[in-house]
Design an enzyme around this catalytic site. Sequence first.
Site, PDB file in Angstrom:
ATOM      1  N   LYS A 181       0.847  -1.200   0.000  1.00 52.31           N
ATOM      2  CA  LYS A 181       0.000   0.000   0.000  1.00 52.31           C
ATOM      3  C   LYS A 181       0.878   1.244   0.000  1.00 52.31           C
ATOM      4  CE  LYS A 181      -4.031  -1.833   2.412  1.00 52.31           C
ATOM      5  NZ  LYS A 181      -4.965  -1.647   1.297  1.00 52.31           N
ATOM      6  N   ARG A 186     -10.475 -11.372   1.460  1.00 47.64           N
ATOM      7  CA  ARG A 186     -11.392 -12.374   0.907  1.00 47.64           C
ATOM      8  C   ARG A 186     -10.821 -13.784   1.002  1.00 47.64           C
ATOM      9  NH1 ARG A 186     -11.559  -9.195  -4.658  1.00 47.64           N
ATOM     10  NH2 ARG A 186     -10.965  -7.552  -3.183  1.00 47.64           N
TER      11      ARG A 186
END
Length: 497
Positions: free
Chosen positions: A274, A348
């Site tokens: 990130k 996920r």
Amino acid sequence: MKIQLNEKIQGDYLVAIPAWEDFDLNDIKKFIPATIFKMLETWLAKSKFDWKANVVEKINFNNAKEDRDIVLIGLGPKKEAYNYTDLQNLFASIYGLSKKEKTKEINIVADHLLSFCESTEEFVKLAAQTFEECSYEFDTYKEKKNEYQLKKAVLITKESIESLLETVEAGTVFGEVVNLAKQLVNEPANEMTPRKIAEMAQKTGNAYDFEVKVYDEKKISSFGMEAFINVAKGSDNQPRLIAMYHKGDAENPHNILGLIGKGLSFDTGGYNLKPGEGMGNMKNDMAGSAAVIAAMAAISKAKLPINVTAVVAACENMISGRAYRPGDIINTMAGKTVEIISTDAEGRLTLADAIHFAIKHERVTKIVDIATLTGAAVVALGGFRAAVISNDDALCQALTDSEKYSTEKYWRLPADEEYAKLNKSDVADLKNSGGRWAGTISAGLFLGEFVQDRPWMHLDIAGTAMTDKPKAWQQKGATGFAVKSLYYLVKKLSETN
Ligand code: BES
Ligand code: MN
Ligand code: ZN
């Protein structure tokens, strides 16, 4: 904190009078000592104060007999009904006022407001809950702690309730568990490691009387949770799998609601690192698990007649010689293979295994998962609503019904087959990113691949878990979002079971 119901104002401390425009003061005349009422009438006749929304005026009345501070709180034009959000705002501004005035006890003229709740109990509960929520500050690491505490609120009304203590206790506990969720999220990632999340779950289970099981990495591997392990393996902080049990419906042991919370103690993004800016906020990537742990506490304390099993796959997404990479093809507990498009789409993967574990190992029959899953949810809905993806109208309706009580809002997104196809891979059964467009939907539908035929609802709280705009009852940082919704949702499901 104490809450009392009384027809007369008590002690010599502050009196708060909330009222709307054109309010007839005579409606509350009998609750206020005659001398003060007279002075108030005279003052209002002379002043320009007209109960405009959010306008607060403090007046000191004194004569030979009395020395009294009165605070007038404007509610704006009269509404048909004041909803839970209005009342929560009001209680919070009264709390803020008491804090500013450093008064530990307060009278609130409330008789004219009570009917806006379903019952006097609900009104008192909401007051207790809101005051408790207001009392929270994240000051764990500051030398100077918040010392203010509101000790007593007297609601001035002719109504009374039998089970006052229990009602106040119930409201306070509710505020407490919301604060617990905030604290779990606000704690930095060097402290709130996967091991610590598990410890906190266990501690909460002890305090609120629900069973907790914790599994370490070896056990997690033995369950075949390969997706979960792949996300976790880049970190020196070992993963934990946490299962929590509320057994409230012994007559229907095979009906079990599964609550699955995303528990990334920190999300660097992994090799798809990130940007530095904002990465520090990724300590909030376990907000789903915090909501689930706190909701279990409320559910257990209220002894809701339903079976709930919560599962959290807690780990940290880091970079190291052991970390997974983009391009890897990994397995899941369910046996579906996944091509890793981005190591930053890690949530996920952990949730897919947690959901499969909940079905296979815990035999859950309905599934609600909750996660800070996508930046796209923040783009779509900001901090005002959380996103919903679901295959079941009844679950969504129960969630919508809960909004009135929780004061937390959601928005269901479409879930057509076209969106599900975005997750198809050329080289594996699935890929872990369906691309930038409709990112919240494809992420949700990735999880949908693992729920089998179960009624399922996914809540993406990426935008609502934290705030930099504090509300009257919520400081900056973690919001505790979804604790209340989950509780009311489960309550609703327990009634319709
Ligand atoms: N934890 C993040 C999502 C997030 C973003 C939470 C902002 C809170 C605030 C999640 O793991 C993530 O990184 N998602 C990626 C997915 C993408 C790589 C497909 C995202 O949203 O960018
Ligand atoms: Mn990520
Ligand atoms: Zn994440």
